[in-house]
Design an enzyme around this catalytic site. Sequence first.
Site, PDB file in Angstrom:
ATOM      1  CG  ASP A  27       9.099   9.074  -6.434  1.00  0.00           C
ATOM      2  OD1 ASP A  27       8.970   7.784  -5.755  1.00  0.00           O
ATOM      3  OD2 ASP A  27       7.832   9.545  -6.333  1.00  0.00           O
ATOM      4  N   GLY A  58       6.020  11.343   3.666  1.00  0.00           N
ATOM      5  CA  GLY A  58       6.249  11.698   5.293  1.00  0.00           C
ATOM      6  C   GLY A  58       6.194  10.257   5.491  1.00  0.00           C
ATOM      7  CE  LYS A  91       5.777   6.886  -5.242  1.00  0.00           C
ATOM      8  NZ  LYS A  91       5.468   8.431  -4.588  1.00  0.00           N
ATOM      9  CB  VAL A  97       1.310   3.696  -4.783  1.00  0.00           C
ATOM     10  CG1 VAL A  97       0.582   4.989  -5.953  1.00  0.00           C
ATOM     11  CG2 VAL A  97       1.742   2.929  -5.545  1.00  0.00           C
ATOM     12  CD  GLU A 128      -3.150   1.084  -0.228  1.00  0.00           C
ATOM     13  OE1 GLU A 128      -3.347   0.287   0.150  1.00  0.00           O
ATOM     14  OE2 GLU A 128      -2.841   2.349  -0.657  1.00  0.00           O
TER      15      GLU A 128
END
Lengths: 351, 351
Positions: free
Chosen positions: A223, A333, A227, A155, A152
Amino acid sequence: MRKIRLSIIGFGTVGRWLAEAIERRRSWLETEHGVAVSVVSVATRRDGFIHRDAGLEIPTLLELAAAGRPFADHSGVHRWQSALDGLAKTESDVLAEASNTNPREPEPALSHIRQALGRGTHVITSSKGACAAAALDLVALARQQSVQFRMESTVMSGTPVLSTLREGLAGTRVVAVRGILNGTANCILTLMAEGREYATALAEAQAKGYAEPDPTDDVEGHDVVAKVRILVAAAFGHALTPDQVLRRGITEMTLDTVQQAMRGGRRIKLVATVRPWPAGQSTGVGFLPLEARVEPLALPLTDPLFRVDGVMNALTVQTDTVREVTIIGPGAGPEQAGQGMFADLAAVAQA
Amino acid sequence: MRKIRLSIIGFGTVGRWLAEAIERRRSWLETEHGVAVSVVSVATRRDGFIHRDAGLEIPTLLELAAAGRPFADHSGVHRWQSALDGLAKTESDVLAEASNTNPREPEPALSHIRQALGRGTHVITSSKGACAAAALDLVALARQQSVQFRMESTVMSGTPVLSTLREGLAGTRVVAVRGILNGTANCILTLMAEGREYATALAEAQAKGYAEPDPTDDVEGHDVVAKVRILVAAAFGHALTPDQVLRRGITEMTLDTVQQAMRGGRRIKLVATVRPWPAGQSTGVGFLPLEARVEPLALPLTDPLFRVDGVMNALTVQTDTVREVTIIGPGAGPEQAGQGMFADLAAVAQA
């Protein structure tokens, strides 16, 4: 009460957040899922793989990690220099693989994941590089071993996207996806929309901790390519090489271009698009049925992605039955990525 | 291959869509979840409850329902006039309860659901009235019986919202939710923003099939109150009476008010809000820790709900770890509600 023995590889901010959440949500896990989760192994590059059958003390682990001190040997603790060796010699029910933050490098995470799945261990992971390179293989291996493989947080971090595709929209056929999937690039573009030049915006994002000292993977689109590869595996069941994703970053974006778009009522965003090839067009590399692109686009006001600013990310999914679903939420984060892993752990606990 | 025996109560557009999807997605259910779903019972008010242990033929059921003809008796089929009697006398693994479209009336769905859960049968339902009245009781009963109770399609239909709260954001503490949860009211307000008076907009929505001949539940906010009660049960674990939800509908909205808001850069939406009581304020009826309101609000351009137009719905969820997630998608329609029930069925099949 069922027991779940968890191994955590990679004890940086994400792995630590997960461990702390397990401690803090212990009673929730017990009442909601009837499970007691015990962390039996932790591995870092520096300290190697430590394991204790009876479980390690999470508060002690967090304290030592915060102080930068090595995990002390104490009663019942075994240690291996390599995480692969440790995984091979110990037993656990779930591996949380959080060792790898590089979207272009699958290792060492991929080897850890393969080994764990091969031994019949569920795997949850935040390691984008491994999932981008091998998600379909890993899903197939997990299925063969009758265990779960969940990713999970790779992405949009803790904003639930892959579980929405897999469970929330179960049974639908995904037609296309489109999204803003990198918080750093979106933050820079938002600052440019407020009047900064690219270099100033990047420096400001770096000063605020929204951009890495070396921002290449974020601003050049690598990046987002990772994804896209993960989404294409999850939503369409196809494996894409990086070369099969058209990639343009934002490093050559000028304030002038951004402001020109704004005068036309548009906003420039770094957008990932996966869709069927337009009818009648040649179908690109590898005869894939899908076109996959990562590029700056000037979005009109009517676009649901128009107002997704700063470190927020968004994904729009078109399916055969649910015409269009958009999910907007924070895309980065440590507490977000940790939350994504925690949701994966809860899903494993539920099954 | 595991077998799942399904009973469907209510064979209107939603129940039929579900049956048809099970037929169409048979191979997906087999490969993805290793289950073969067989519809063993179907109940309608007119024909009563029919059951066949060996399974009913879905194409035949759909044909008869489409032609308005009664389900013919054939070999091995048993019939009861009342669905409750039929449920009591037959065996199935999952009940799909789709009998009730009235948000203010729990019955007959609630009795069907209670009886099925009491017998250890999983329940998936689109019956808003029953869930609004008793979601917490039903969740507790299901837990006691070790079966699943799922109601995805009662809020935003096939757009996954309840599964996002429960699984996607597993372990987070929900702080507040806010949403546009009624497609009819939103459609009327969108038409008013384009310049129609309320009565004209309502008539146009009715002509297009977006509003019922009697639109009371949608335009007076009763439908949204039911959804708020369901969300509060699912996200906060509280039971609310209808009186504990402040309710203002849109029937007295004038074109002038709508246009005045637009001149100020705002859009009027029928918004549902659930949040902690503002500090220092008296805490309303029943000493609940939450304030729940359904009312027209003038939203600024920066609000993620600002551009949610027409029959689209949206929900914004604030949690302790994932700051703010917004889900935007279609909020009504038989294929949407059917898809929500199908996702619930897949979740039951997976566990």
